[in-house]
Write a protein that holds these residues in place. Structure first.
Motif, short mmCIF file in Angstrom:
data_model
loop_
_atom_site.label_atom_id
_atom_site.label_comp_id
_atom_site.label_asym_id
_atom_site.label_seq_id
_atom_site.Cartn_x
_atom_site.Cartn_y
_atom_site.Cartn_z
N LEU A 1 9.51 -8.03 94.14
CA LEU A 1 10.73 -7.35 93.70
C LEU A 1 10.97 -7.72 92.25
O LEU A 1 10.87 -8.88 91.88
CB LEU A 1 11.93 -7.80 94.53
CG LEU A 1 12.00 -7.32 95.97
CD1 LEU A 1 13.23 -7.91 96.65
CD2 LEU A 1 12.06 -5.81 96.03
N CYS A 2 11.30 -6.72 91.45
CA CYS A 2 11.60 -6.96 90.04
C CYS A 2 13.06 -6.65 89.78
O CYS A 2 13.57 -5.62 90.23
CB CYS A 2 10.73 -6.07 89.15
SG CYS A 2 8.99 -6.41 89.32
N PHE A 3 13.70 -7.53 89.07
CA PHE A 3 15.11 -7.37 88.74
C PHE A 3 15.27 -7.11 87.26
O PHE A 3 14.58 -7.70 86.44
CB PHE A 3 15.90 -8.64 89.09
CG PHE A 3 15.97 -8.94 90.55
CD1 PHE A 3 17.05 -8.49 91.30
CD2 PHE A 3 14.98 -9.67 91.18
CE1 PHE A 3 17.13 -8.76 92.66
CE2 PHE A 3 15.05 -9.95 92.53
CZ PHE A 3 16.12 -9.49 93.27
N ASP A 4 16.22 -6.25 86.93
CA ASP A 4 16.65 -6.07 85.56
C ASP A 4 17.70 -7.14 85.28
O ASP A 4 18.31 -7.68 86.20
CB ASP A 4 17.24 -4.67 85.37
CG ASP A 4 17.53 -4.37 83.91
OD1 ASP A 4 18.43 -3.53 83.68
OD2 ASP A 4 16.90 -4.94 83.01
N LEU A 5 17.91 -7.44 84.04
CA LEU A 5 18.85 -8.48 83.66
C LEU A 5 20.23 -7.90 83.34
O LEU A 5 21.22 -8.23 83.99
CB LEU A 5 18.30 -9.22 82.44
CG LEU A 5 19.10 -10.36 81.86
CD1 LEU A 5 19.27 -11.48 82.87
CD2 LEU A 5 18.41 -10.89 80.62
N ASP A 6 20.29 -7.02 82.38
CA ASP A 6 21.56 -6.52 81.86
C ASP A 6 22.22 -5.54 82.82
O ASP A 6 21.63 -4.54 83.22
CB ASP A 6 21.33 -5.84 80.51
CG ASP A 6 20.71 -6.79 79.49
OD1 ASP A 6 21.04 -7.98 79.53
OD2 ASP A 6 19.89 -6.33 78.69
N HIS A 7 23.44 -5.84 83.19
CA HIS A 7 24.26 -5.04 84.11
C HIS A 7 23.61 -4.89 85.49
O HIS A 7 23.89 -3.93 86.19
CB HIS A 7 24.61 -3.68 83.50
CG HIS A 7 25.57 -3.82 82.37
ND1 HIS A 7 26.92 -4.02 82.56
CD2 HIS A 7 25.37 -3.85 81.03
CE1 HIS A 7 27.51 -4.14 81.39
NE2 HIS A 7 26.59 -4.04 80.44
N THR A 8 22.75 -5.82 85.85
CA THR A 8 22.21 -5.90 87.20
C THR A 8 22.41 -7.33 87.69
O THR A 8 23.24 -7.56 88.57
CB THR A 8 20.72 -5.51 87.24
OG1 THR A 8 20.59 -4.18 86.72
CG2 THR A 8 20.18 -5.55 88.67
N LEU A 9 21.71 -8.28 87.12
CA LEU A 9 21.97 -9.68 87.46
C LEU A 9 23.25 -10.16 86.77
O LEU A 9 24.02 -10.92 87.34
CB LEU A 9 20.80 -10.58 87.04
CG LEU A 9 19.46 -10.35 87.73
CD1 LEU A 9 18.43 -11.34 87.24
CD2 LEU A 9 19.60 -10.40 89.23
N LEU A 10 23.43 -9.71 85.54
CA LEU A 10 24.59 -10.12 84.75
C LEU A 10 25.51 -8.91 84.50
O LEU A 10 25.02 -7.79 84.40
CB LEU A 10 24.14 -10.65 83.39
CG LEU A 10 23.21 -11.86 83.41
CD1 LEU A 10 22.70 -12.16 82.01
CD2 LEU A 10 23.91 -13.06 84.00
N PRO A 11 26.81 -9.15 84.36
CA PRO A 11 27.75 -8.04 84.13
C PRO A 11 27.88 -7.64 82.66
O PRO A 11 28.88 -7.06 82.26
CB PRO A 11 29.06 -8.58 84.68
CG PRO A 11 28.98 -10.05 84.45
CD PRO A 11 27.52 -10.41 84.63
N LEU A 12 26.88 -7.96 81.85
CA LEU A 12 26.90 -7.64 80.42
C LEU A 12 25.48 -7.58 79.90
O LEU A 12 24.53 -7.76 80.66
CB LEU A 12 27.73 -8.67 79.65
CG LEU A 12 27.50 -10.18 79.87
CD1 LEU A 12 26.13 -10.66 79.53
CD2 LEU A 12 28.54 -10.95 79.10
N TYR A 13 25.33 -7.33 78.61
CA TYR A 13 24.03 -7.38 77.96
C TYR A 13 23.82 -8.80 77.45
O TYR A 13 24.59 -9.28 76.61
CB TYR A 13 23.94 -6.39 76.79
CG TYR A 13 23.94 -4.96 77.23
CD1 TYR A 13 22.78 -4.38 77.71
CD2 TYR A 13 25.09 -4.19 77.17
CE1 TYR A 13 22.76 -3.06 78.13
CE2 TYR A 13 25.09 -2.87 77.59
CZ TYR A 13 23.92 -2.31 78.07
OH TYR A 13 23.91 -1.01 78.49
N CYS A 14 22.79 -9.44 77.95
CA CYS A 14 22.57 -10.86 77.62
C CYS A 14 22.49 -11.09 76.11
O CYS A 14 23.25 -11.85 75.55
CB CYS A 14 21.32 -11.37 78.32
SG CYS A 14 21.01 -13.11 78.04
#
Length: 158
Positions: A41-54
Motif C-alpha cells: 500500500l502506498c500513501f500520499d503525504l499531503d492532505h492524506t496522512l497530514l492535513p496540510l502540505y508538508c
C-alpha cells in the motif's frame, strides 16, 4: 507484466462518530485489497496522512509533543506563511490504519511530491510513523515516476 493498481481512500475531514465509520470503511477496503494479493500500500503525504502540505506549509524544526493517555503525537512546527509556531497531528484514523496494516504484514510506502524530502522524513519521524514505510518515494517528481521507482525497488523490474 505486473499492473500497478491504485485505490484511494480519503481520511481527511472526518471527526467524532464519523471516525469509527470511516475506519470501518477503510478496514473493509483493506480486506478487499488483501484478497487481491496486493504487494504494497502506498500513501500520499499531503492532505492524506497530514492535513496540510508538508513542505509548502511547514518549516523545521519539528518538535514531538506526547499526548497524555494516547499512543499518538503532536508535532510543533513553524508556519511557512506566518512564521508562528503551530501544532499538527496525523489525519483522523491514519495511525490506526498504519498499525492495522503493519499487524497484517502489509508492506507500506510513501509516494509524495515534496521539494525537500528531509522535511517529510523529519515530520513523519516526529509523528512516530516514518519507520513503517519501506522505499519511501518523496521527491519533486510526478507520482507516476514514484510508482515506477517503487516497483523497480520492490520487484527488481523497471
Amino acid at each position: 507484466m505486473e499492473e500497478i493498481v491504485g485505490t484511494t481512500v480519503n481520511t481527511a475531514g472526518r471527526s467524532g462518530n464519523d471516525s469509527k465509520n470511516s475506519f470501518e470503511m477503510i478496514a473493509n477496503t483493506l480486506f478487499q485489497l488483501i484478497n487481491k494479493d496486493i504487494m504494497m500500500l502506498c500513501f500520499d503525504l499531503d492532505h492524506t496522512l497530514l492535513p496540510l502540505y508538508c513542505y509548502e506549509d511547514t518549516c523545521p524544526p519539528y518538535a514531538r509533543i506526547e499526548v497524555e493517555n494516547s499512543n499518538e503525537y503532536l508535532v510543533e512546527y513553524t508556519s511557512r506563511k506566518t512564521g508562528q509556531r503551530k501544532q499538527i497531528s496525523l489525519n483522523s484514523e491514519v495511525l490506526h490504519i498504519i498499525q492495522y496494516c503493519h499487524q497484517l504484514n502489509i508492506k507500506m510506502s510513501l509516494c509524495s511530491k515534496c521539494q525537500v524530502a528531509s522535511s517529510a522524513k523529519d515530520m513523519l519521524s516526529a509523528l512516530g510513523i516514518w519507520d513503517y514505510f519501506i522505499f519511501p518515494q518523496v521527491y519533486n517528481k510526478r507520482k507516476t515516476t514514484h510508482f515506477k521507482m517503487l516497483k523497480g525497488k520492490f520487484t527488481g523490474v523497471m
